[in-house]
Every structure is written in structure tokens, then in C-alpha cells.
Design an enzyme around this catalytic site. Structure first.
Site, short mmCIF file in Angstrom:
data_model
loop_
_atom_site.label_atom_id
_atom_site.label_comp_id
_atom_site.label_asym_id
_atom_site.label_seq_id
_atom_site.Cartn_x
_atom_site.Cartn_y
_atom_site.Cartn_z
N LYS A 188 1.16 -1.47 -0.27
CA LYS A 188 -0.26 -0.13 -0.36
C LYS A 188 0.35 0.95 0.17
O LYS A 188 0.65 2.11 -1.21
CB LYS A 188 -1.35 0.13 0.99
N ARG A 216 -10.07 1.52 8.54
CA ARG A 216 -9.28 -0.15 8.44
C ARG A 216 -10.66 -0.87 9.58
O ARG A 216 -10.48 -1.74 9.85
CB ARG A 216 -8.45 -0.16 10.04
N ARG A 259 11.27 -5.75 4.88
CA ARG A 259 11.49 -4.78 4.78
C ARG A 259 12.43 -4.12 5.56
O ARG A 259 12.48 -4.45 6.67
CB ARG A 259 9.42 -4.14 4.72
N ARG A 279 11.11 -2.43 10.85
CA ARG A 279 9.50 -1.94 12.75
C ARG A 279 9.45 -3.39 13.65
O ARG A 279 9.42 -4.43 13.03
CB ARG A 279 8.37 -1.70 11.32
N ARG A 320 -1.23 -8.95 12.88
CA ARG A 320 -1.72 -7.66 12.05
C ARG A 320 -3.06 -8.61 10.95
O ARG A 320 -3.66 -8.01 10.74
CB ARG A 320 -0.63 -7.36 11.19
P1 AP5 Z 1 4.77 -1.90 1.55
O1 AP5 Z 1 4.47 -0.62 0.55
O2 AP5 Z 1 5.50 -1.25 3.11
O3 AP5 Z 1 3.40 -2.44 2.20
P2 AP5 Z 1 2.19 -2.27 2.74
O4 AP5 Z 1 0.87 -3.00 2.51
O5 AP5 Z 1 2.18 -0.84 3.35
O6 AP5 Z 1 2.07 -2.44 5.02
P3 AP5 Z 1 2.23 -2.26 5.90
O7 AP5 Z 1 2.70 -2.93 7.01
O8 AP5 Z 1 2.80 -0.85 5.84
O9 AP5 Z 1 0.90 -2.31 6.14
P4 AP5 Z 1 0.01 -2.18 7.61
O10 AP5 Z 1 -1.04 -2.17 6.53
O11 AP5 Z 1 0.63 -3.11 8.68
O12 AP5 Z 1 0.93 -1.20 7.94
P5 AP5 Z 1 0.47 0.29 8.31
O13 AP5 Z 1 2.04 1.19 8.52
O14 AP5 Z 1 -0.53 0.80 7.87
O15 AP5 Z 1 5.57 -2.88 1.06
C1 AP5 Z 1 5.90 -3.65 2.11
C2 AP5 Z 1 7.32 -4.53 1.48
O16 AP5 Z 1 7.44 -4.77 0.26
C3 AP5 Z 1 8.52 -3.24 1.41
O17 AP5 Z 1 9.61 -3.47 1.30
C4 AP5 Z 1 8.06 -2.78 -0.47
O18 AP5 Z 1 9.63 -2.45 -0.19
C5 AP5 Z 1 8.04 -4.48 -0.74
N1 AP5 Z 1 7.27 -4.43 -1.90
C6 AP5 Z 1 6.13 -3.62 -2.30
N2 AP5 Z 1 5.91 -4.16 -2.94
C7 AP5 Z 1 6.29 -5.03 -4.02
C8 AP5 Z 1 6.16 -5.70 -5.28
N3 AP5 Z 1 5.23 -5.42 -6.09
N4 AP5 Z 1 6.94 -6.64 -5.03
C9 AP5 Z 1 8.19 -6.62 -4.14
N5 AP5 Z 1 8.57 -6.00 -3.42
C10 AP5 Z 1 7.28 -4.90 -2.93
O19 AP5 Z 1 -0.26 0.34 10.08
C11 AP5 Z 1 0.58 -0.11 11.42
C12 AP5 Z 1 -0.52 -0.25 12.44
O20 AP5 Z 1 -0.57 1.05 12.78
C13 AP5 Z 1 -0.88 -1.35 12.26
O21 AP5 Z 1 -0.59 -2.72 12.51
C14 AP5 Z 1 -2.08 -0.33 13.65
O22 AP5 Z 1 -1.63 -0.69 14.79
C15 AP5 Z 1 -1.73 1.27 13.45
N6 AP5 Z 1 -3.11 1.92 12.24
C16 AP5 Z 1 -2.27 2.25 10.77
N7 AP5 Z 1 -3.82 2.94 10.92
C17 AP5 Z 1 -4.67 2.55 11.66
C18 AP5 Z 1 -6.01 2.57 11.34
N8 AP5 Z 1 -6.32 2.84 10.62
N9 AP5 Z 1 -6.49 2.45 12.99
C19 AP5 Z 1 -6.06 1.10 13.74
N10 AP5 Z 1 -4.49 1.21 14.17
C20 AP5 Z 1 -4.14 1.68 12.94
#
Ligand code: AP5
Ligand code: ZN
Length: 217
Positions: free
Chosen positions: A13, A88, A127, A161, A172
Site C-alpha cells: 500500500k 480500517r 522490509r 519495524r 496483524r
Molecule cells: P509496503 O508498501 O510497506 O506495504 P504496506 O501494504 O504499506 O504494508 P504495511 O505493513 O505498512 O501495512 P500495514 O497495513 O500493516 O501497516 P500500517 O503502517 O498501515 O511494502 C512492504 C514491503 O514489500 C516493502 O519492503 C516493499 O519494498 C516491498 N514491496 C512492495 N511492493 C512490492 C512488489 N510489487 N514486489 C516486491 N516487493 C514489494 O499500520 C501499522 C499499525 O498502525 C497497525 O498495525 C495499527 O496498529 C496502526 N494503524 C494504522 N492505521 C490504523 C487505523 N486506521 N486504525 C487503527 N490502527 C491503525
């Protein structure tokens, strides 16, 4: 355009949001990035959120909704935005609808990134993020930095992370299936969902996403 990006942890994402936001000239608003920034700055909000993010659990709605809507207001929501990681759960989706209705605007699309679970696990395990900027993103196999542990963009230190351990990723994913996936049905009822495969090269996924967004217009 006003877009919501949905997908499991590690779907890409953040990676896609950076390119899509640039292509569409709209701000990328990531609640995950906002929480991490608050945590590293030691704010009150960050202190409250940390116990949840570290455990891989969703942060409570009373903290999250205000933070997300404040951020949308700052960037003039009517001019467009790309939401990454918000909403979410259905409660957050309903709160977003209220916010948008009050502003006299609506969403244009919900882009749903589909990735098999084994790929998600590989993407998260490899990552690495830059200490200076969350948007400087690497993967040890798929997009390795030129020098191990050093950011190509700014020379900052790369780190993993706290919620990227195998155990936290399981939590997660459970949170995603039980609480976040239901918003896909919620938005299907509004005719907004475009589902694409997030497998393959980053640029190919971006092209697929742009095509789906154009088709939905
Ligand atoms: P990346 O782009 O980092 O993936 P992502 O989908 O953004 O993954 P996240 O782990 O950040 O999502 P998440 O939803 O768990 O975490 P968030 O930060 O929102 O890509 C991942 C890896 O793959 C990278 O190394 C990249 O280089 C690689 N990659 C990407 N595309 C690729 C491809 N096509 N081919 C090969 N490699 C590729 O949330 C974190 C925490 O915050 C949550 O657990 C929760 O506690 C809290 N939180 C956030 N939002 C909320 C909410 N709305 N409500 C409540 N809690 C929340
Ligand atoms: Zn950097």
C-alpha cells in the site's frame, strides 16, 4: 480524486501510494506513517498509540478517527487525497462517510490490493525503512539498498519495524481479516471497489492500479 487504498499488511500500500499520489497530484495520507511519526516525536498521541502498534493491534477509533480527519482537513480534502491504512474497520468507514458528507464530497474509488499470504510474509520480513523518512522504503531481496543498512536516498540508517516480527505479522493478519476486510463489502454496496492483483513488479502494479482507477471513473 478521492481514493481509499485497502489491502493486507505488506501488500504494498505504502509503495503504491507514493507513485499513485504523485501521478494523480494528490496527498498521500497514511495513518500508519502518522502513528510512527507521533511515536518517534514522543507526542501524547504517539504514547497512547504505541502499545497497540507494537502489538500489531488496531489503535482505538477514538484516537484514530480524529487524527485522520484532522490530517484530511489540513490538506483540503475537496482537492483529493489517497488514504492508506484508513479506514480500517466499519466504524471508521462510517465516520469517514460522515466527514465527507459534511464536507459535501464523496469517494471516487476504493482500490483493493490482493496478495497471497505467503508473499505478504516475505515482503514484510525483508522490509527495511529509513530512520529519516518512512517513505524511503527498501526490501532486502526485491529492492535492496546499494550498501547494506544504508538508505540510498539520504544515507540514513535502515531499520526493521517493531511490528514486523513473524508473531506480530500473524496478529496483524488476523486483525485485517476480522476487522478490515468487512469494509470491502461495505464499499462494494456503494459500488466503489476496484480489486487488482498486487503481485509482480512495482511498476506493473502501479500501471494496473491506474487502469482500474480510470475504468472506475
Ligand atoms: P509496503 O508498501 O510497506 O506495504 P504496506 O501494504 O504499506 O504494508 P504495511 O505493513 O505498512 O501495512 P500495514 O497495513 O500493516 O501497516 P500500517 O503502517 O498501515 O511494502 C512492504 C514491503 O514489500 C516493502 O519492503 C516493499 O519494498 C516491498 N514491496 C512492495 N511492493 C512490492 C512488489 N510489487 N514486489 C516486491 N516487493 C514489494 O499500520 C501499522 C499499525 O498502525 C497497525 O498495525 C495499527 O496498529 C496502526 N494503524 C494504522 N492505521 C490504523 C487505523 N486506521 N486504525 C487503527 N490502527 C491503525
Ligand atoms: Zn532515507
Amino acid at each position: 480524486m478521492r481514493i481509499v487504498l485497502v489491502g493486507p499488511p505488506g501488500a504494498g500500500k505504502g509503495t503504491q501510494a507514493a507513485f499513485l499520489a504523485k501521478n494523480l497530484s494528490i496527498p498521500h495520507i497514511s495513518t500508519g506513517d502518522l502513528f510512527r511519526a507521533n511515536i518517534s516525536q514522543g507526542t501524547e498521541l504517539g504514547r497512547k498509540a504505541k502499545e497497540y502498534t507494537d502489538a500489531g493491534l488496531l489503535v482505538p477509533d477514538e484516537i484514530t478517527i480524529g487524527m485522520a480527519t484532522d490530517r484530511m482537513q489540513q490538506s483540503d480534502a475537496e482537492n483529493g487525497f489517497l488514504l492508506d491504512g484508513f479506514p480500517r474497520n466499519v466504524g471508521q468507514a462510517e465516520a469517514l462517510d460522515v466527514f465527507l458528507t459534511d464536507a459535501g464530497i464523496g469517494l471516487d474509488a476504493v482500490l483493493d490490493l490482493e496478495v497471497p499470504e505467503d508473499e505478504v510474509v516475505k515482503r514484510i520480513a525483508g522490509r527495511r525503512l529509513c530512520r529519516n523518512n518512512d517513505k524511503h522504503l527498501f526490501h532486502v531481496d526485491y529492492s535492496p539498498p546499494q550498501a547494506e543498512g544504508v538508505c540510498d536516498v539520504c544515507g540514513g540508517e535502515l531499520y526493521q519495524r517493531a511490528d514486523d516480527t513473524a508473531e506480530k505479522v500473524r496478529v496483524r493478519l488476523e486483525e485485517y481479516h476480522s476487522k478490515t476486510e468487512p469494509i470491502i463489502d461495505y464499499y462494494k454496496q456503494q459500488g466503489l471497489v476496484q480489486t487488482i492483483s498486487a503481485l509482480g513488479a512495482v511498476a506493473d502494479v502501479t500501471a494496473r492500479a491506474m487502469e482500474a482507477l480510470r475504468a472506475g471513473e
